[in-house]
Design an enzyme around this catalytic site. Structure first.
Site, PDB file in Angstrom:
ATOM      1  N   ASP A   8       0.873  -1.175   0.000  1.00 50.72           N
ATOM      2  CA  ASP A   8       0.000   0.000   0.000  1.00 50.72           C
ATOM      3  C   ASP A   8       0.914   1.229   0.000  1.00 50.72           C
ATOM      4  OD1 ASP A   8       0.927   0.159   2.593  1.00 50.72           O
ATOM      5  OD2 ASP A   8      -1.045   0.127   3.545  1.00 50.72           O
ATOM      6  N   CYS A  66       3.300  -3.335   3.987  1.00 51.52           N
ATOM      7  CA  CYS A  66       2.426  -2.240   4.420  1.00 51.52           C
ATOM      8  C   CYS A  66       3.086  -1.595   5.627  1.00 51.52           C
ATOM      9  CB  CYS A  66       0.994  -2.706   4.679  1.00 51.52           C
ATOM     10  SG  CYS A  66       0.744  -3.814   6.072  1.00 51.52           S
ATOM     11  N   THR A  68       2.779  -2.131   8.879  1.00 50.79           N
ATOM     12  CA  THR A  68       3.244  -3.150   9.826  1.00 50.79           C
ATOM     13  C   THR A  68       3.465  -4.519   9.197  1.00 50.79           C
ATOM     14  OG1 THR A  68       0.955  -3.731  10.289  1.00 50.79           O
ATOM     15  CG2 THR A  68       1.978  -2.075  11.746  1.00 50.79           C
ATOM     16  N   HIS A  99       8.633 -24.682   8.921  1.00 47.57           N
ATOM     17  CA  HIS A  99       7.520 -25.298   9.654  1.00 47.57           C
ATOM     18  C   HIS A  99       6.155 -25.043   9.019  1.00 47.57           C
ATOM     19  CE1 HIS A  99       9.771 -25.678  13.771  1.00 47.57           C
ATOM     20  NE2 HIS A  99      10.501 -26.080  12.747  1.00 47.57           N
ATOM     21  N   ARG A 110       7.346   0.479   7.747  1.00 47.64           N
ATOM     22  CA  ARG A 110       7.487   1.633   8.633  1.00 47.64           C
ATOM     23  C   ARG A 110       8.347   1.370   9.862  1.00 47.64           C
ATOM     24  NH1 ARG A 110       1.334   4.113   8.419  1.00 47.64           N
ATOM     25  NH2 ARG A 110       1.718   5.543   6.692  1.00 47.64           N
ATOM     26  N   HIS A 134       5.320 -31.548   9.870  1.00 47.44           N
ATOM     27  CA  HIS A 134       4.747 -30.251   9.493  1.00 47.44           C
ATOM     28  C   HIS A 134       3.750 -30.390   8.342  1.00 47.44           C
ATOM     29  CE1 HIS A 134       7.509 -28.468  12.249  1.00 47.44           C
ATOM     30  NE2 HIS A 134       8.548 -28.991  11.616  1.00 47.44           N
TER      31      HIS A 134
HETATM   32  C1  RB5 Z   1      -1.985   2.290   6.613  1.00 47.04           C
HETATM   33  O1  RB5 Z   1      -2.031   3.450   7.353  1.00 47.04           O
HETATM   34  C2  RB5 Z   1      -1.756   1.098   7.545  1.00 47.04           C
HETATM   35  O2  RB5 Z   1      -2.909   0.850   8.284  1.00 47.04           O
HETATM   36  C3  RB5 Z   1      -1.368  -0.125   6.745  1.00 47.04           C
HETATM   37  O3  RB5 Z   1      -0.236   0.141   5.990  1.00 47.04           O
HETATM   38  C4  RB5 Z   1      -1.023  -1.389   7.519  1.00 47.04           C
HETATM   39  O4  RB5 Z   1      -0.073  -1.156   8.500  1.00 47.04           O
HETATM   40  C5  RB5 Z   1      -2.147  -2.201   7.971  1.00 47.04           C
HETATM   41  O5  RB5 Z   1      -1.967  -3.278   8.558  1.00 47.04           O
END
Ligand code: RB5
Length: 146
Positions: A8, A66, A68, A99, A110, A134
């Site tokens: 994203d 993304c 996280t 596994h 980020r 597994h």
């Molecule tokens: C976008 O702001 C954020 O929510 C997305 O990149 C992600 O971390 C969602 O899991």
């Protein structure tokens, strides 16, 4: 290896770098977007595009970035046949292959440095599935999809 990659807006910068890293290593990389850091987009759109590409055999592995990596994993795992793992450490990526036979890896653009994510991709792409006990466990996950 044929790899499909997506992100994203929050993962865009690292997705660009990681796609270039994988191409430099000789992989066949298909980028499904996003293509901007400034336009806010919805991560499930890209997670599902990558997951479907892996599930239908267009690519052998998928990579998602993304903020996280968590939302990408939640969304990608809705596609039957996809085993997406969110990794913040190369050892976790290695175990996700050994596994869990993970076929999609999701990473944080980020909170994890790009060098660590490169090492995560190396482990993800370079580690075989161990099989054995597994396989039985993977089979139980697959049965839940039917
Ligand atoms: C976008 O702001 C954020 O929510 C997305 O990149 C992600 O971390 C969602 O899991």
């Amino acid at each position: 290896m044929r790899i499909i990659i997506g992100s994203d807006h929050a993962g865009f910068d690292q997705k660009q770098r990681l796609a270039a890293y994988l191409a430099d290593e000789g992989h066949d990389v298909r980028d499904v977007g996003a293509f901007s850091e400034t336009d806010s987009v919805d991560y499930p759109d890209f997670a599902l595009a990558v997951a479907r590409g892996v599930a239908n055999g267009e690519a052998e592995r998928g990579v998602l970035v993304c903020g996280t990596g968590i939302g990408m994993a939640i969304a990608a795992n809705k596609v039957a046949g996809v085993r997406a793992a969110n990794a913040t450490d190369p050892e976790f990526a290695k175990l996700a292959r050994q596994h869990n036979d993970a076929n999609v890896i999701t990473v944080s653009g980020r909170f994890v440095p790009v060098q660590t994510n490169e090492a995560i991709l190396d482990a993800f792409l370079g580690t075989p599935f161990e099989g054995g006990r597994h396989s039985r466990r993977i089979g139980k996950i697959a049965a839940a999809e039917r």
